[in-house]
Motif scaffolding. Structure first.
Motif, PDB file in Angstrom:
ATOM      1  N   SER A 157       2.255   5.384 -11.723  1.00  0.00           N
ATOM      2  CA  SER A 157       2.504   6.668 -11.081  1.00  0.00           C
ATOM      3  C   SER A 157       3.174   7.690 -11.976  1.00  0.00           C
ATOM      4  CB  SER A 157       3.342   6.464  -9.810  1.00  0.00           C
ATOM      5  OG  SER A 157       4.653   6.037 -10.144  1.00  0.00           O
ATOM      6  N   LYS A 195       7.429   3.046  -3.307  1.00  0.00           N
ATOM      7  CA  LYS A 195       6.635   3.795  -2.331  1.00  0.00           C
ATOM      8  C   LYS A 195       6.753   5.292  -2.583  1.00  0.00           C
ATOM      9  CE  LYS A 195       6.456   4.985   2.562  1.00  0.00           C
ATOM     10  NZ  LYS A 195       7.087   4.801   3.890  1.00  0.00           N
ATOM     11  N   VAL A 227       4.609   6.346  -5.454  1.00  0.00           N
ATOM     12  CA  VAL A 227       3.195   6.335  -5.087  1.00  0.00           C
ATOM     13  C   VAL A 227       2.853   7.549  -4.234  1.00  0.00           C
ATOM     14  CG1 VAL A 227       1.506   5.127  -3.659  1.00  0.00           C
ATOM     15  CG2 VAL A 227       2.860   3.851  -5.323  1.00  0.00           C
ATOM     16  N   VAL A 228       3.714   7.912  -3.309  1.00  0.00           N
ATOM     17  CA  VAL A 228       3.480   9.087  -2.458  1.00  0.00           C
ATOM     18  C   VAL A 228       3.407  10.346  -3.320  1.00  0.00           C
ATOM     19  CG1 VAL A 228       4.508  10.570  -0.682  1.00  0.00           C
ATOM     20  CG2 VAL A 228       4.474   8.086  -0.377  1.00  0.00           C
ATOM     21  N   ILE A 254       0.086  10.429  -5.103  1.00  0.00           N
ATOM     22  CA  ILE A 254      -0.997  10.845  -4.207  1.00  0.00           C
ATOM     23  C   ILE A 254      -0.996  12.365  -4.037  1.00  0.00           C
ATOM     24  CG2 ILE A 254      -1.787  10.770  -1.806  1.00  0.00           C
ATOM     25  CD1 ILE A 254      -0.847   7.824  -1.765  1.00  0.00           C
ATOM     26  N   ASN A 294       0.836  -1.194   0.000  1.00  0.00           N
ATOM     27  CA  ASN A 294       0.000   0.000   0.000  1.00  0.00           C
ATOM     28  C   ASN A 294       0.877   1.252   0.000  1.00  0.00           C
ATOM     29  OD1 ASN A 294       0.950   0.353   2.617  1.00  0.00           O
ATOM     30  ND2 ASN A 294      -0.978  -0.213   3.600  1.00  0.00           N
ATOM     31  N   GLN A 295       0.254   2.405   0.096  1.00  0.00           N
ATOM     32  CA  GLN A 295       0.981   3.662  -0.003  1.00  0.00           C
ATOM     33  C   GLN A 295       1.948   3.894   1.164  1.00  0.00           C
ATOM     34  OE1 GLN A 295      -2.430   3.528  -0.006  1.00  0.00           O
ATOM     35  NE2 GLN A 295      -2.997   4.271   2.024  1.00  0.00           N
ATOM     36  N   VAL A 317      -3.824   3.297  -2.623  1.00  0.00           N
ATOM     37  CA  VAL A 317      -2.986   3.096  -3.797  1.00  0.00           C
ATOM     38  C   VAL A 317      -2.115   1.867  -3.552  1.00  0.00           C
ATOM     39  CG1 VAL A 317      -1.278   4.097  -5.358  1.00  0.00           C
ATOM     40  CG2 VAL A 317      -2.947   5.584  -4.221  1.00  0.00           C
ATOM     41  N   VAL A 344      -7.123   9.341   1.141  1.00  0.00           N
ATOM     42  CA  VAL A 344      -6.276   8.246   1.617  1.00  0.00           C
ATOM     43  C   VAL A 344      -6.311   8.168   3.132  1.00  0.00           C
ATOM     44  CG1 VAL A 344      -3.898   7.420   1.800  1.00  0.00           C
ATOM     45  CG2 VAL A 344      -4.771   8.223  -0.404  1.00  0.00           C
TER      46      VAL A 344
END
Length: 258
Positions: free
Chosen positions: A84, A125, A128-129, A132, A57-58, A148, A141
């Motif tokens: 992403s 990660k 992905v951050v 977001i 996950n995120q 995500v 989130v």
């Protein structure tokens, strides 16, 4: 006059045969794909259960997809396949979906979970951050409405929804869509494109889980339509042959008269 009618019948039946033949292969595709990134063949996947997968996950935590959805307590899952670092459609898709989710949640509805699933094995990660933040998803989130996911087992999910991708260097070609799933990960339906609207998403959310509609989609579509198309194709081919036979016999009759 009869000669004209038989000629028109021959042309029309032959044309219809070609149309239904192409429809048959595009819908029921026996390893016959028009393009590497063609859209999912819904006849194959509606009602199919997505296998669970172990993903990140995120926050960088390993999660099991099926357990994650079950523990969320949500009735519907909106699955959005993205990556992403996509320079094209993924950000507009996410931003459009974010605006829709914002409107729906403001109405007090929170019975659904949005999952953005990365299909890029290179995503981390940190990627992905940034995704977001770039799409202003932080509040969703943190509130548990949006998750995500990324990780190497994404392909199991893509295969289940018949989502084909093609990597070209750093770019990944892919269809533009979102998928609606039941809480036990059965595929219910799709919406296509880059822009989404509140009324169409709400309508899909309302449809998911209705037994009658599910029966129609699974039983009627998957069982009746293949048989129907097979009969139509067979009928049109026979009609073409019959018309062709009449056409030849009339031509022969005209020659004999001459």
């Amino acid at each position: 006059m009869k000669s004209i009618v038989s000629t028109l019948l021959l042309i029309s039946s032959y044309s219809l045969s070609l149309i239904f033949f192409n429809l048959f292969f595009s819908l029921f595709d026996f390893n016959f794909v028009w393009a590497d990134v063609s859209y999912p063949r819904e006849f194959f996947v509606i009602g199919k259960k997505i296998p669970s997968a172990r993903l990140y996950n995120q926050y960088g935590e390993i999660v099991d997809l099926e357990t994650l959805v079950k523990n969320s307590g949500k009735k519907v899952v909106i699955l959005s396949p993205i990556y992403s670092n996509c320079p094209h459609a993924c950000n507009p898709i996410t931003q459009s979906l974010r605006d829709v989710v914002d409107e729906i949640t403001k109405k007090g509805r929170n019975d659904f979970l949005v999952i953005s699933l990365s299909f890029d094995e290179k995503d981390t990660k940190d990627d992905v951050v940034r995704f977001i933040k770039r799409n202003d998803l932080e509040d969703f989130v943190s509130g548990g409405t949006w998750i995500v996911l990324f990780g190497s087992e994404f392909q199991k999910i893509l295969d289940a929804i018949d989502f084909k991708i093609e990597r070209r260097g750093e770019i990944i070609d892919h269809p533009n869509l979102i998928v609606f799933l039941t809480s036990d990960l059965h595929i219910w339906g799709f919406l296509y494109g880059i822009n989404y609207y509140v009324d169409e998403v709400e309508r899909k959310l309302d449809e998911v889980g209705k037994d009658t509609l599910f029966f129609v989609k699974i039983f009627f579509v998957k069982n009746f339509f293949p048989i129907f198309f097979a009969f139509v194709i067979a009928f049109l081919i026979l009609a073409s042959l019959f018309s062709f036979k009449i056409f030849l016999s009339q031509k022969g009759h005209l020659r004999s008269q001459k």
